[in-house]
Design an enzyme around this catalytic site. Structure first.
Site, PDB file in Angstrom:
ATOM      1  N   GLU A  24      10.342  -4.765   4.393  1.00  0.00           N
ATOM      2  CA  GLU A  24      10.657  -6.244   4.087  1.00  0.00           C
ATOM      3  C   GLU A  24      10.190  -6.241   2.519  1.00  0.00           C
ATOM      4  OE1 GLU A  24       8.945  -5.010   6.622  1.00  0.00           O
ATOM      5  OE2 GLU A  24       9.051  -6.372   8.469  1.00  0.00           O
ATOM      6  N   LYS A  33       0.870  -1.188   0.016  1.00  0.00           N
ATOM      7  CA  LYS A  33       0.087   0.091  -0.160  1.00  0.00           C
ATOM      8  C   LYS A  33       0.902   1.392   0.069  1.00  0.00           C
ATOM      9  CE  LYS A  33      -3.349   2.284   2.970  1.00  0.00           C
ATOM     10  NZ  LYS A  33      -4.325   1.932   3.986  1.00  0.00           N
ATOM     11  N   GLU A  74      -4.992  -7.386  14.911  1.00  0.00           N
ATOM     12  CA  GLU A  74      -4.352  -5.732  14.735  1.00  0.00           C
ATOM     13  C   GLU A  74      -5.598  -4.988  14.760  1.00  0.00           C
ATOM     14  OE1 GLU A  74      -2.418  -5.861  10.939  1.00  0.00           O
ATOM     15  OE2 GLU A  74      -1.713  -3.711  11.241  1.00  0.00           O
ATOM     16  N   GLY A  88      -5.044  -2.354   5.197  1.00  0.00           N
ATOM     17  CA  GLY A  88      -4.227  -3.191   4.733  1.00  0.00           C
ATOM     18  C   GLY A  88      -4.994  -4.671   4.863  1.00  0.00           C
ATOM     19  N   HIS A 135      -5.720 -33.880  17.685  1.00  0.00           N
ATOM     20  CA  HIS A 135      -4.757 -34.672  18.129  1.00  0.00           C
ATOM     21  C   HIS A 135      -3.671 -34.116  18.901  1.00  0.00           C
ATOM     22  CE1 HIS A 135      -6.490 -38.286  16.036  1.00  0.00           C
ATOM     23  NE2 HIS A 135      -7.048 -37.216  15.176  1.00  0.00           N
TER      24      HIS A 135
END
Ligand code: G6Q
Length: 555
Positions: free
Chosen positions: A214, A208, A355, A269, A386
């Site tokens: 990153e 955005k 968030e 986002g 399990h």
């Protein structure tokens, strides 16, 4: 100390008294007193069936929650969102993800401008591009077809696309590979690209802001990988496209804005997977199916906007979550899809819920004196049975669960009359909710022949709340309804908690924190460190070992 605006409300205090009065009520009694409870405490709309009869509520609980919602102005706040008011107050933004799925021709005005028309203009460009990639009309620089699509993004620019691709993989173009790179850990990129031919690979850079460390780092790695393989700078135009709100930064990176798909600051986002951020989804499943998914979202939006609170699925889910969180002290919610294709759904919901509502101050900047968002977690069934279900059944905390299942399998296996694997899957889903609610008393265990010493270990208290959400089949439409259900339920909870569900200052902080440390980790000269003693020691240790010296040499 005076109580917060919420806790001071008479409706909140009525719920506190109600909880004290009914805290010991057991689902066994509730079902025994009303044999039709399981048919009554349900709601259904747009293809989803919600059974909330296994929540620890009685008729008064719902009425009191409803009163609280009205006192908090829920109906007006819902309208305010749909009308494009700036309800994200700390960022002074409208919150209009509902416009992303509004049908063409509908009008939603923001400062006098119709945003739905903008949305459909981008959808058309996306459809044209996706169609070309899918059909082979869009070719790589050597004339080869695009076989690999790599979407690079993080957080809201990644979790939605990954989840949607996995969820709808059944409908995807099977002669193409779809991969997702988010982590700044080089392993993510290297493993995603190691077996790919650059001439057949398309990168979609999703950000955005187009400034996220990153994503930009991985985008540069992708560019270097591509140029290393092709040696052809001109070819980038055919192999890189961008999805962003920031044309300036996209251009700076070297992507022609003719190959950029836009969205807007009124799309958060984590609410963006059906915007251009979903370009990889559209390439995978095609524009028509993408449209079906949008129609599913929109159907739930309409339901949410126009249905009375008592029958309104997101409102019910949201209010029940408040009840469990604030009045039964449940600090977690397990999301348990009995559908392998939804394996990334819990991770997606973690961002959406935590968030959005992991906040500690109210809209008036006052400290809250009640718990906000619980921790969301989960795994597909039956796998979790399990492992961690032990705690859900017999641990010392209650962990409300959302069971999600579909009546028709996408991959039927087994004999319809003998051992149908989908029947087996759904039998497990239904049996788990039943066991959690009703448990097994010591008397029942003893009657079944267990000796006195072992009986407590085999006793299940029950009274553990769950929702069960059932749909016919996992289709793009059903996925849209399910996501919108949770989106709006999160919004409802945020309204009651009196917080801004649409900002994310904690995430913003994370984006800055590492910046200062990077220089200290890689500086040639020993840097002067002014952190606390732990941080300083960690930086020194890392610096000493990053070149590969003996890890046993001490700090
Ligand atoms: C979502 C958050 C966050 C964001 C990422 C990526 O609601 O704000 O997860 O989506 O940090 O941001 P960009 O899309 O700007 O790269």
């Amino acid at each position: 100390m005076s109580r917060s605006r919420l806790a001071a409300r008479p409706q909140w205090q009525a719920l506190e008294r109600h909880a004290a009065r009914t805290g010991e009520l057991h689902l066994r009694e509730l079902f025994a007193t009303d044999p039709r409870r399981g048919e009554k405490l349900i709601a259904q709309a747009v293809g989803l069936y919600l059974d909330y009869s296994k929540q620890r509520i009685d008729a008064d609980t719902l009425a009191l929650l409803h009163d609280l919602a009205v006192a908090c102005g829920l109906p007006q706040r819902i309208e305010a969102m749909f009308r494009g008011e700036r309800i994200n107050v700390t960022e002074n933004r409208a919150v209009l993800h509902v416009a992303l799925r509004a049908p063409a021709g509908e009008k939603i005005l923001l400062d006098g401008h119709d945003v739905v028309a903008d949305v459909h203009a981008v959808l058309e460009r996306m459809a044209e591009f996706a169609g070309k990639v899918r059909s082979g009309a869009w070719l790589g620089y050597t004339g080869k077809r695009i076989r690999n699509v790599i979407s690079i993004g993080i957080g809201g620019s990644d979790l939605g696309p990954v989840m949607a691709y996995e969820a709808l993989r059944h409908y995807s173009q099977r002669d193409m590979n779809f991969r997702f790179v988010s982590n700044v850990d080089g392993t993510d990129f290297v493993e995603a690209t190691r077996d790919l031919d650059a001439a057949e690979t398309l990168f979609i850079i999703c950000s955005k802001t187009f400034t996220t460390l990153e994503t930009l780092t991985n985008a540069h790695a992708a560019r270097a990988w591509f140029l290393n393989a092709t040696g052809n700078e001109q070819a980038i135009a055919k192999h890189f496209v961008a999805v962003s709100t920031n044309a300036v930064e996209v251009r700076k990176f070297g992507i022609d804005t003719a190959h950029m798909f836009g969205f807007w600051d009124w799309v958060g986002g984590r609410y963006s997977m059906e915007s251009a951020i979903g370009l990889s989804t559209m390439i995978a499943i095609g524009a028509d199916r993408f449209g079906e998914m949008l129609a599913g979202f929109h159907a739930m939006d309409e339901h949410f906007r126009h249905t009375p609170l008592q029958q309104n699925l997101p409102v019910l889910m949201g209010l029940l979550a408040i009840w469990n969180n604030n009045f039964l002290d449940a600090a977690t919610v397990a999301v348990l899809p009995y559908e392998q294709y939804l394996k990334r759904f819990p991770a997606y919901l973690q961002q959406l819920t935590m968030e959005s509502n992991g906040k500690h101050v109210t809209l008036d900047s006052a400290e809250v004196d009640y718990a906000t968002a619980p921790v969301y977690w989960g795994e597909p069934g039956t796998n979790g049975q399990h492992s961690f279900y032990q705690l859900i059944h017999q641990g010392t905390r209650i962990g409300p669960c959302d069971f999600i299942g579909f009546c028709q399998p996408l991959n039927p296996l087994g004999d319809q009359h003998d051992l149908d694997q989908h029947d087996l899957l759904m039998a497990n889903l239904i049996a788990q909710g039943e066991a959690l609610a009703f448990g097994r008393t010591t008397a029942e265990v003893r009657a079944a022949g267990t000796d006195a010493a072992l009986a407590p270990h085999r006793t299940f208290a029950g009274n553990r709340p769950s929702n069960t959400i059932i749909a016919e089949k996992l289709t793009p439409h059903a996925l849209g309804t399910l996501i919108a259900l949770y989106e709006h339920s999160v919004f409802v909870q945020g309204i009651i908690w009196d917080i801004d569900s649409f900002d994310q200052w904690g995430v913003e902080l994370g984006k800055q924190l590492a910046q200062a440390t990077i220089a200290e980790l890689s500086a040639k000269e020993e840097p002067k460190l002014a952190h606390d003693s732990s941080t300083n020691a960690l930086i020194r240790r890392y610096r000493r070992l990053r070149g590969g010296s003996n890890p046993g040499s001490g700090a």
